[in-house]
Scaffold this motif. Structure first.
Motif, PDB file in Angstrom:
ATOM      1  N   LEU A   1      -7.098  -8.452  -7.516  1.00  0.00           N
ATOM      2  CA  LEU A   1      -6.174  -7.661  -8.370  1.00  0.00           C
ATOM      3  C   LEU A   1      -5.243  -8.566  -9.089  1.00  0.00           C
TER       4      LEU A   1
ATOM      5  N   VAL B   1      -9.422  -2.510 -12.809  1.00  0.00           N
ATOM      6  CA  VAL B   1      -7.990  -2.142 -12.528  1.00  0.00           C
ATOM      7  C   VAL B   1      -7.969  -0.974 -11.795  1.00  0.00           C
TER       8      VAL B   1
ATOM      9  N   PHE C   1      -8.625  -0.869  -8.221  1.00  0.00           N
ATOM     10  CA  PHE C   1      -7.958  -1.624  -7.344  1.00  0.00           C
ATOM     11  C   PHE C   1      -6.411  -0.871  -7.161  1.00  0.00           C
TER      12      PHE C   1
END
Length: 193
Positions: free
Chosen positions: A38, A186, A189
């Motif tokens: 991340l 994103v 995550f």
């Protein structure tokens, strides 16, 4: 209980402890990998990436480092305490470090558009992205969540960027700005944190 029974019982107990230790190590290892991936996606500064990865590894392996003598979280006033919130420690180390470096922002659920734009522009500037948003308020009659959604859709996405919100189970919005090509990754995550 005979000698052999005690011996085999002790071996089984040792085996269980060893298996538990391996399980905890695997969890920490997979969590470390999750956070490192991340960080690689949302942070642009190599120095910050490196520093943050070290902090996150510490937060996973020894969360108490991020609490003071009264067991209060030291990076922000979130009401986190040790040991109750030890599992949340890495998430908030990530958030508070990135907020401190203007790579993430947190706005109140009743924040006005001017402050939201200011926060987004700080992120864009810190990440050295090519464009800034106008300071002009356009969506002032909308609530905060709608303002964020409209700025994302109408202004950031046409520039090639997207706003990603990280849910912290609070009455505020924590977000960052990422290239559109990284938005889905994103989101995936963030859903795991």
């Amino acid at each position: 209980m005979g000698f052999f029974s005690k011996l085999f019982s002790k071996k089984n107990e040792d085996r269980t402890i060893a298996e538990d230790t391996k399980s905890v190590s695997k969890i920490i290892s997979s969590s470390t990998e999750l956070y490192e991936q991340l960080v690689d996606i949302i942070v642009v500064s190599e120095t910050l990436k490196s520093d943050l990865k070290i902090k996150l590894k510490q937060a996973l392996e020894n969360p108490q480092l991020f609490y003071d003598d009264q067991d209060e979280f030291i990076l922000s006033e979130r009401g986190l305490t040790f040991p109750d919130d030890r599992l949340l420690t890495p998430k908030f180390v990530l958030i508070d470090t990135l907020i401190d470096k203007n790579q993430m922002a947190e706005v109140d659920w009743k924040e006005d558009e001017e402050e939201i734009r200011f926060a987004i522009n700080n992120i864009i500037s810190a990440k050295k992205y090519s464009s800034n948003l106008s300071d002009k308020t356009i969506y002032d009659n909308e609530d905060t969540s709608e303002i964020i959604a409209l700025i994302d859709k109408e202004e950031l996405q046409p520039l090639g960027y997207g706003l990603k919100i990280l849910d912290i189970d609070s009455d505020s919005y924590v977000f960052t700005v990422v290239p559109l090509s990284k938005q889905e990754e994103v989101s995936d995550f963030f859903a795991q944190l």
